[in-house]
Design a protein around this motif. Sequence first.
Motif, mmCIF file in Angstrom:
data_model
loop_
_atom_site.group_PDB
_atom_site.id
_atom_site.type_symbol
_atom_site.label_atom_id
_atom_site.label_comp_id
_atom_site.label_asym_id
_atom_site.label_seq_id
_atom_site.Cartn_x
_atom_site.Cartn_y
_atom_site.Cartn_z
ATOM 1 N N GLU A 1 0.834 -1.214 0.000
ATOM 2 C CA GLU A 1 0.000 0.000 0.000
ATOM 3 C C GLU A 1 0.865 1.259 0.000
ATOM 4 O O GLU A 1 0.609 2.196 -0.749
ATOM 5 C CB GLU A 1 -0.948 -0.005 1.203
ATOM 6 C CG GLU A 1 -2.047 -1.046 1.082
ATOM 7 C CD GLU A 1 -3.116 -0.953 2.177
ATOM 8 O OE1 GLU A 1 -3.989 -1.828 2.186
ATOM 9 O OE2 GLU A 1 -3.066 -0.014 3.005
ATOM 10 N N VAL A 2 1.894 1.273 0.841
ATOM 11 C CA VAL A 2 2.809 2.430 0.840
ATOM 12 C C VAL A 2 3.488 2.523 -0.530
ATOM 13 O O VAL A 2 3.580 3.600 -1.123
ATOM 14 C CB VAL A 2 3.893 2.296 1.946
ATOM 15 C CG1 VAL A 2 4.886 3.448 1.863
ATOM 16 C CG2 VAL A 2 3.246 2.273 3.322
ATOM 17 N N ALA A 3 3.919 1.367 -1.039
ATOM 18 C CA ALA A 3 4.599 1.337 -2.340
ATOM 19 C C ALA A 3 3.679 1.857 -3.443
ATOM 20 O O ALA A 3 4.130 2.530 -4.374
ATOM 21 C CB ALA A 3 5.059 -0.080 -2.660
ATOM 22 N N SER A 4 2.374 1.587 -3.344
ATOM 23 C CA SER A 4 1.468 2.025 -4.413
ATOM 24 C C SER A 4 1.364 3.549 -4.463
ATOM 25 O O SER A 4 1.315 4.140 -5.544
ATOM 26 C CB SER A 4 0.086 1.370 -4.258
ATOM 27 O OG SER A 4 -0.594 1.908 -3.153
ATOM 28 N N VAL A 5 1.366 4.191 -3.302
ATOM 29 C CA VAL A 5 1.318 5.657 -3.291
ATOM 30 C C VAL A 5 2.641 6.226 -3.820
ATOM 31 O O VAL A 5 2.658 7.174 -4.616
ATOM 32 C CB VAL A 5 1.025 6.194 -1.873
ATOM 33 C CG1 VAL A 5 1.059 7.706 -1.857
ATOM 34 C CG2 VAL A 5 -0.325 5.684 -1.384
ATOM 35 N N LEU A 6 3.763 5.627 -3.404
ATOM 36 C CA LEU A 6 5.062 6.089 -3.907
ATOM 37 C C LEU A 6 5.160 5.910 -5.426
ATOM 38 O O LEU A 6 5.654 6.795 -6.127
ATOM 39 C CB LEU A 6 6.208 5.323 -3.232
ATOM 40 C CG LEU A 6 6.494 5.633 -1.768
ATOM 41 C CD1 LEU A 6 7.707 4.855 -1.294
ATOM 42 C CD2 LEU A 6 6.742 7.121 -1.581
ATOM 43 N N ALA A 7 4.682 4.764 -5.907
ATOM 44 C CA ALA A 7 4.755 4.503 -7.353
ATOM 45 C C ALA A 7 3.954 5.552 -8.126
ATOM 46 O O ALA A 7 4.373 6.022 -9.186
ATOM 47 C CB ALA A 7 4.240 3.102 -7.661
ATOM 48 N N HIS A 8 2.813 5.935 -7.582
ATOM 49 C CA HIS A 8 1.983 6.966 -8.206
ATOM 50 C C HIS A 8 2.730 8.317 -8.240
ATOM 51 O O HIS A 8 2.752 8.998 -9.264
ATOM 52 C CB HIS A 8 0.665 7.070 -7.421
ATOM 53 C CG HIS A 8 -0.266 8.151 -7.875
ATOM 54 N ND1 HIS A 8 -1.334 7.901 -8.716
ATOM 55 C CD2 HIS A 8 -0.292 9.479 -7.627
ATOM 56 C CE1 HIS A 8 -1.978 9.042 -8.941
ATOM 57 N NE2 HIS A 8 -1.359 10.017 -8.305
ATOM 58 N N GLU A 9 3.385 8.674 -7.136
ATOM 59 C CA GLU A 9 4.142 9.932 -7.102
ATOM 60 C C GLU A 9 5.332 9.886 -8.058
ATOM 61 O O GLU A 9 5.640 10.863 -8.741
ATOM 62 C CB GLU A 9 4.640 10.228 -5.681
ATOM 63 C CG GLU A 9 3.551 10.478 -4.659
ATOM 64 C CD GLU A 9 2.592 11.583 -5.068
ATOM 65 O OE1 GLU A 9 3.049 12.628 -5.567
ATOM 66 O OE2 GLU A 9 1.368 11.388 -4.915
ATOM 67 N N ILE A 10 6.018 8.730 -8.092
ATOM 68 C CA ILE A 10 7.162 8.568 -8.995
ATOM 69 C C ILE A 10 6.694 8.771 -10.438
ATOM 70 O O ILE A 10 7.369 9.425 -11.243
ATOM 71 C CB ILE A 10 7.794 7.165 -8.806
ATOM 72 C CG1 ILE A 10 8.546 7.112 -7.469
ATOM 73 C CG2 ILE A 10 8.744 6.818 -9.959
ATOM 74 C CD1 ILE A 10 8.935 5.708 -7.032
ATOM 75 N N ALA A 11 5.503 8.258 -10.752
ATOM 76 C CA ALA A 11 4.972 8.415 -12.111
ATOM 77 C C ALA A 11 4.687 9.883 -12.431
ATOM 78 O O ALA A 11 4.961 10.347 -13.540
ATOM 79 C CB ALA A 11 3.705 7.580 -12.274
ATOM 80 N N HIS A 12 4.175 10.662 -11.463
ATOM 81 C CA HIS A 12 3.973 12.106 -11.710
ATOM 82 C C HIS A 12 5.305 12.755 -12.103
ATOM 83 O O HIS A 12 5.352 13.649 -12.939
ATOM 84 C CB HIS A 12 3.458 12.805 -10.445
ATOM 85 C CG HIS A 12 1.961 12.738 -10.259
ATOM 86 N ND1 HIS A 12 1.074 13.040 -11.263
ATOM 87 C CD2 HIS A 12 1.203 12.430 -9.167
ATOM 88 C CE1 HIS A 12 -0.169 12.914 -10.798
ATOM 89 N NE2 HIS A 12 -0.122 12.529 -9.534
ATOM 90 N N VAL A 13 6.396 12.305 -11.468
ATOM 91 C CA VAL A 13 7.708 12.899 -11.754
ATOM 92 C C VAL A 13 8.212 12.459 -13.124
ATOM 93 O O VAL A 13 8.589 13.295 -13.953
ATOM 94 C CB VAL A 13 8.744 12.519 -10.661
ATOM 95 C CG1 VAL A 13 10.139 13.034 -11.024
ATOM 96 C CG2 VAL A 13 8.317 13.080 -9.303
ATOM 97 N N THR A 14 8.212 11.143 -13.374
ATOM 98 C CA THR A 14 8.809 10.670 -14.632
ATOM 99 C C THR A 14 7.963 11.075 -15.835
ATOM 100 O O THR A 14 8.493 11.239 -16.929
ATOM 101 C CB THR A 14 9.003 9.137 -14.648
ATOM 102 O OG1 THR A 14 7.737 8.512 -14.426
ATOM 103 C CG2 THR A 14 9.972 8.696 -13.577
ATOM 104 N N GLN A 15 6.660 11.272 -15.643
ATOM 105 C CA GLN A 15 5.811 11.745 -16.754
ATOM 106 C C GLN A 15 5.885 13.273 -16.885
ATOM 107 O O GLN A 15 5.189 13.844 -17.696
ATOM 108 C CB GLN A 15 4.359 11.303 -16.558
ATOM 109 C CG GLN A 15 4.162 9.800 -16.426
ATOM 110 C CD GLN A 15 4.794 9.016 -17.553
ATOM 111 O OE1 GLN A 15 5.765 8.276 -17.347
ATOM 112 N NE2 GLN A 15 4.276 9.196 -18.764
ATOM 113 N N ARG A 16 6.689 13.881 -16.063
ATOM 114 C CA ARG A 16 6.954 15.326 -16.098
ATOM 115 C C ARG A 16 5.701 16.166 -15.932
ATOM 116 O O ARG A 16 5.576 17.252 -16.505
ATOM 117 C CB ARG A 16 7.742 15.709 -17.358
ATOM 118 C CG ARG A 16 9.049 14.923 -17.450
ATOM 119 C CD ARG A 16 10.125 15.493 -18.335
ATOM 120 N NE ARG A 16 10.427 16.903 -18.173
ATOM 121 C CZ ARG A 16 11.169 17.397 -17.195
ATOM 122 N NH1 ARG A 16 11.648 16.620 -16.278
ATOM 123 N NH2 ARG A 16 11.391 18.687 -17.151
#
Length: 477
Positions: A118-133
């Motif tokens: 669950e923690v990883a899912s929120v982090l993965a979502h934030e990481i995607a906001h960054v890599t998708q610029r």
Amino acid sequence: MRLRAFLAVLALAVPCVLAEGLPDLGEASQAGFSPLQERRLGESIMREVRADRSFFDDAEATDYINNLGNRLASRSPDSRQDFDFFLIQDGQINAFALPGGFVGVNTGLILAAQSESEVASVLAHEIAHVTQRHIARMIAQQKQSQLVSLASLAAAILLSRVSSQAAEAAAAFGQASVVQGQLNFTRDNEREADRVGLQILDQAGFDPRAMATFFERLQRATRLYETGAPSYLRTHPLTFERIADIQGRTQNLHYRQVPDSLEFQLIRAKLKARFDPPREAVAFFEAGLAERKFLSEAASHYGLATSLMRVRDYARARKELEALRKRAPASPIVETLACELAYNAGDQGAALACYREALKTYPGYRALIYDYANALLQARQPEAALRFIEGRLQSVTDDYRLYLLQARSYAALNKRLGQHRAQAEAYARMGNITAAVEQLQIGLKSGDGDFYQLSSAEARLRELRRLDEELRKEQRK
Ligand SMILES: [Zn+2]
């Protein structure tokens, strides 16, 4: 957030990177806002974050969240992007991405999560906001649509992401509040971050179903909040469609039972044990063990030992530590607690021996390094502390906390030049060049130091002054 101080810092540190007009389209990376400029903007925001009381600089918890975050980021579509994960001591459920790959996670999020996935899912979502610029595009659009200084943009981003009381704080500062309302992600951004985030989660070996589970729990919790939604939902609007969309995407994936790591369980217990009122924490872990209601038995013993240490019941804390050792595999987190227990119980000799022994097995573990150096200083052994820290500085040169400990050691030895030089190096690594220059000036005027030390400090002062000037000049442009 102390906004006024923040803007003062920004005025010195942020170059006018967006002076020229930007072409339209969302191509922020090719247009006027490069990854490097984004990183510099992020660093200037981080200077303010680090100075805030809510910044939780615990080495163990920070190392944990960075290991987890980087494990996910290495599976992202753009694995060249640098990431820095950090913790905010705040009970609200929130996580947020700043420009340049800085991702903040509230301690409340880790405590509310029922599994590591669950923690990883929120982090993965934030990481995607960054890599998708998404953030870079948002900033580029702001600059196009209105005359907004980079400083107020940075302030607005900071407020909208970090602060729990963003609304009131922004109202105190007009321009930021104008911008702030427009700095939320769009629905398309959210959908894309969910889609890419799920891929990252799956690739990194976590349970992709955890994303929908956690978002659903957030949404249910929202209805119970009388004062409004958790911060996370303010910046990432959550709809039934979004959750259904995520569920649809995970339907075809293989079901995967992913056990939580021991580190996750221990760090979660640590946060609970440190932030709840001590007696309540003791009662919580006692009840969990008595009724056998826990996510991890080892972590419950760890949490109880930590809470008992806080109420100074060292004898019982030691018993819990022994129970923990029987149930957990070897871990630097357990050894760090063992040494801290000896230290807090006042057994200086045992504590120092404990740290030395633990460092043999875990020589690079930051919590042990900082705690050992601190214990040496408290035991009035500044020479030993200095030798130990300078040994570390041979291989690690970017850690401001080592320089702060070096400064304390020199201060205890009454070596003024060394003290202010080390303090300057700490400031420089925290991005505060002006303060670093001041420290070197004080050190050089102290009348301390031999010829070699003085000329080395003078050379460093010239170097930092040049850098300070450059940054000021860029700001004036
Ligand atoms: Zn989002």
